[in-house]
Scaffold this motif. Sequence first.
Motif, short mmCIF file in Angstrom:
data_model
loop_
_atom_site.label_atom_id
_atom_site.label_comp_id
_atom_site.label_asym_id
_atom_site.label_seq_id
_atom_site.Cartn_x
_atom_site.Cartn_y
_atom_site.Cartn_z
N ARG A 37 1.16 -5.06 5.07
CA ARG A 37 0.35 -6.26 5.05
C ARG A 37 1.25 -7.48 5.14
O ARG A 37 2.40 -7.45 4.75
CB ARG A 37 -0.52 -6.33 3.79
CG ARG A 37 0.24 -6.53 2.49
CD ARG A 37 -0.73 -6.46 1.32
NE ARG A 37 -0.04 -6.67 0.04
CZ ARG A 37 -0.63 -6.54 -1.14
NH1 ARG A 37 -1.93 -6.19 -1.22
NH2 ARG A 37 0.05 -6.75 -2.25
N VAL A 47 2.82 -1.44 2.00
CA VAL A 47 1.80 -1.26 0.96
C VAL A 47 1.76 0.19 0.51
O VAL A 47 1.78 0.48 -0.69
CB VAL A 47 0.42 -1.69 1.49
CG1 VAL A 47 -0.67 -1.38 0.45
CG2 VAL A 47 0.42 -3.16 1.85
N TYR A 59 3.74 4.05 -2.87
CA TYR A 59 2.99 2.80 -2.96
C TYR A 59 3.88 1.67 -3.43
O TYR A 59 4.83 1.88 -4.20
CB TYR A 59 1.82 2.95 -3.95
CG TYR A 59 0.82 4.00 -3.57
CD1 TYR A 59 0.92 5.30 -4.04
CD2 TYR A 59 -0.24 3.69 -2.72
CE1 TYR A 59 0.00 6.27 -3.68
CE2 TYR A 59 -1.17 4.64 -2.35
CZ TYR A 59 -1.05 5.93 -2.84
OH TYR A 59 -1.97 6.89 -2.48
N VAL A 63 0.34 -2.43 -5.82
CA VAL A 63 -0.95 -1.78 -5.53
C VAL A 63 -1.07 -0.42 -6.21
O VAL A 63 -2.13 0.20 -6.14
CB VAL A 63 -1.17 -1.62 -4.01
CG1 VAL A 63 -0.99 -2.96 -3.31
CG2 VAL A 63 -0.25 -0.57 -3.41
N ASP A 89 -4.23 -9.90 -2.78
CA ASP A 89 -4.30 -8.83 -1.76
C ASP A 89 -4.73 -9.37 -0.40
O ASP A 89 -4.75 -8.61 0.57
CB ASP A 89 -5.26 -7.73 -2.20
CG ASP A 89 -4.81 -7.02 -3.47
OD1 ASP A 89 -5.66 -6.79 -4.35
OD2 ASP A 89 -3.61 -6.69 -3.55
N TYR A 93 -3.74 -6.52 7.34
CA TYR A 93 -3.27 -5.17 7.09
C TYR A 93 -3.10 -4.44 8.42
O TYR A 93 -4.04 -4.40 9.23
CB TYR A 93 -4.24 -4.42 6.20
CG TYR A 93 -4.19 -4.86 4.76
CD1 TYR A 93 -4.67 -6.12 4.37
CD2 TYR A 93 -3.65 -4.04 3.77
CE1 TYR A 93 -4.61 -6.54 3.05
CE2 TYR A 93 -3.58 -4.45 2.45
CZ TYR A 93 -4.06 -5.70 2.09
OH TYR A 93 -3.99 -6.12 0.79
#
Length: 119
Positions: A37, A47, A59, A63, A89, A93
């Motif tokens: 992202r 991400v 990850y 997140v 967020d 993406y």
Amino acid sequence: VQLVESGGGLVQPGGSLRLSCAASGFTFSRYAMSWYRQAPGKERELVAAIGSAGGSRNYADSVEGRFTISRDNAQRTVYLQMNSLNPEDTAVYSCNARLVELRRTYDYWGQGTQVTVSS
């Protein structure tokens, strides 16, 4: 080669979205897949990532516990389930396919899908 993301949109804080990335033009099951992202004014960040067989997942700390990456090799699709979304967020993406073989790296990118978390 094509990677097409979908599922982005506007969601309220605390809400959920599920992103999809449909692949074509390469042997999907051989590639590790990732979601990246990029927010305005910030560098692109990894991400989540998943191995070619789906057994290895990683990850970003930001997140962990909220997002889940998965893949369906038969459908040639990778997913990102995003829960408990917050304004941080908000970003574009993009999905990435990568294969390292015989000292060569094969890297493919989708065009991205916008995720906006706002009340």
